[in-house]
Every structure is written in C-alpha cells, then in structure tokens.
Design an enzyme around this catalytic site. Structure first.
Site, PDB file in Angstrom:
ATOM      1  CE  LYS A  87      48.662  33.324  44.709  1.00 56.60           C
ATOM      2  NZ  LYS A  87      49.744  34.076  43.950  1.00 56.60           N
ATOM      3  CD  GLU A 127      51.543  33.489  47.346  1.00 53.74           C
ATOM      4  OE1 GLU A 127      51.197  33.517  46.148  1.00 53.74           O
ATOM      5  OE2 GLU A 127      50.929  34.359  48.164  1.00 53.74           O
ATOM      6  NE  ARG A 158      43.804  45.313  13.066  1.00 55.83           N
ATOM      7  CZ  ARG A 158      45.117  45.788  12.665  1.00 55.83           C
ATOM      8  NH1 ARG A 158      45.189  46.707  11.934  1.00 55.83           N
ATOM      9  NH2 ARG A 158      46.186  44.970  12.916  1.00 55.83           N
ATOM     10  CG  ASP A 161      54.592  36.252  46.587  1.00 55.15           C
ATOM     11  OD1 ASP A 161      54.635  36.497  45.526  1.00 55.15           O
ATOM     12  OD2 ASP A 161      53.777  37.064  47.610  1.00 55.15           O
ATOM     13  CE  LYS A 217      48.714  38.398  38.890  1.00 61.03           C
ATOM     14  NZ  LYS A 217      49.774  39.212  39.645  1.00 61.03           N
TER      15      LYS A 217
END
Length: 302
Positions: free
Chosen positions: A174, A204, A107, A225, A142
């Site tokens: 950001k 960004e 597994r 963005d 992410k």
C-alpha cells in the site's frame, strides 16, 4: 473447452464455530429466560422461514446450524438454496420441533441469513452493472470482525470474487509501505525477494508515474487507486502495449499485469470504471455498506 464454475462452499466446522459463538453470545448466562418462562418444554412448533423482499439467498447452512445446535430434535427442511434469487413471499425453509428451541434459535439464524443474503444481493447488483465487460467485482479485507469468511462467502454467492482473506495470503504493498520502503520499485523488489513462488505481489499506485515504475518491476497485480476513468483508460492502454509483445520479446522482468481499480466505486460509477478495461474492481461497499435482506420467520404452535 469451458471451465466449470463450482458453487462456493464453506466447511461445516467453520459454520458451526461462527454459529456456536453467536448463540453463546445471545443465550448469555441463563439461556432464553423469556421462552423458559412462558413456553412449556412439551410444546411443539412449526415455522416458515420466508422472504419479504426480492434478493439473493446466502447463509442457509448458518440458519440450519443455529436450530440444530440449540436442539438437535428440531427438523430443518430446506426449500431454497444459496445463490437462488428469491421472490417476496417465497418460503426458504420449514422448521419444526420443540417450540422452546425454535424460539431460542430464531434470532441468530435470521441475523446470519439476513446479513449474508444482504451482502450477496448487493454484490449481485454490482455484478449486473458490469456483466457486459470482462471485469470482476471483488471485496476487500474491510469486513465485520469475526465474520470475514461468512461475508466473503456471501460475496461469491452473489457473483463477486474475493480479494485476499488476510495479511498472510498475498502481498499487497500500500501507499504507506511505499513511503517507508523508499518508492514503488524498491518495495516491489523487496517483496519479490521475500515471497515464495506461490505468493502473489500487488502494489498500489496513485498516478501514471508510479504506475510506469511498477510496470518496470513486473508485479502480479497493480492497484490503481482513486484514478478516474480517463486515467484508468490510459493505464490499461500502457499495460496492453506489453501484452502485444511475444514472450521472447518481453524484458526479463516485464509482462502484462492484472489491473485492479479501487476508490470512488459505487453503483453509479462501477459501469464506467469497468468499461475502461480493468480486470478487477474492488470495493468495501459490498460488505460494509450492504443492507440486510428482509427475511422473516412465521411460527405456529402444535
């Protein structure tokens, strides 16, 4: 002269660490009690690891490590390698040895292999959509906790590239950083003052006004963005005007920067985004939304 593209690899120590952790999680406090209860320690088994659907293989070293760590007596004969495009029914490996170990490792081996091959396969779909352009598809931070190195490796196997691996290997300013710092220009200047000469600075922006402010400060990369193709095309044009100047004509802190598009990226939109002329397209979908590749292990007893 062309530059040779080497096959991506992961250190075996890193592979073993991830697989060992997964095996300990699965074996729990008493080991595989089902296998212990019904399979004698003297039984031998041979299993075929195979593809049930087409895709791109990634993670074969993780599968091999799972069987080796459970029982070093298990033999793992590799028939396909990472980056290979699989056909339904194709054998990937033959595993033979003590049946208890083969069953206990199955597994975890499949979990790594199916997930990583799914990421590589999904990345390959995006890469194929933009192959006629100079843009590259790239993943982000992410990723599933604990699996970042494995997922980013699978992205590279599938034909994509990696964004930064963590918060410590590049500066990415950001929108929230911009808000607190007092503007795009102020944030870039502060970053330049802090960063070493090998640390890239990316910022960004969400509109052409911010983009123009960023260009004046000369970051290494600008992340555009959630801009549609029309705005992206304008931004690419503005940036290219700088690259038309000779080096001596550049303002001291201005030069052509790399452009990265992000937001609203899907298999339906990635081609149009790439055709605007951006350098990179980043998306979390190739890691967070990649379906697993259907692989199986068919076992026989000797």
């Amino acid at each position: 002269m062309t530059t040779r593209a080497f096959q991506p690899t992961l250190p075996e120590l890193l592979v073993e660490e991830k697989v060992r952790h997964a095996l300990l999680e699965d074996l729990g406090r008493a080991g595989d009690i089902t296998t212990q209860a019904v399979i004698g320690s003297d039984r031998q088994a041979t299993a075929r690891l195979n593809a049930r659907e087409p895709g791109v293989l990634a993670g074969i070293n993780f599968a091999r490590a799972a069987f080796r760590l459970v029982d070093p007596a298990i033999r793992f004969d590799t028939l396909a390698f990472d980056g290979e495009r699989l056909s339904p029914g194709q054998d990937i490996a033959i595993i033979s040895g003590p049946a208890q170990g083969v069953l206990s490792a199955e597994r975890v081996a499949l979990n790594f292999l199916m997930h990583m091959s799914g990421v590589a396969t999904h990345t390959a779909r995006y890469a194929a959509e933009i192959a006629h352009t100079s843009a590259r598809i790239t993943c982000t931070r992410k990723t599933l906790p604990g699996l970042r190195a494995a997922e980013k490796y699978a992205v590279r196997v599938g034909g994509g590239s990696s964004h930064r691996y963590g918060l410590d290997d590049a500066i990415l300013i950001k929108d929230n950083h911009v808000a607190v710092a007092g503007g795009v220009g102020a944030a870039i200047r502060a970053a330049r003052g802090f960063a070493g000469h090998l640390v890239k600075v990316e910022v960004e922006v969400d509109g052409l006004e911010q983009f123009e402010e960023a260009l004046a400060e000369g970051p290494d990369v600008v992340l555009l963005d959630n801009m549609g193709p029309a705005l992206l095309t304008v931004a690419v044009s503005m940036n290219r005007k700088l690259s038309g100047l000779s080096v001596d004509d550049y303002p001291r802190n201005r030069r052509r920067v790399l452009l990265e598009a992000s937001g609203n990226v899907s298999l339906d939109t990635v081609r149009e985004i790439a055709e605007t002329g951006v350098d990179y397209i980043s998306t979390s979908k190739i890691t967070m939304a990649a379906p697993t590749l259907d692989l199986g292990l068919d076992i026989g007893v000797v």
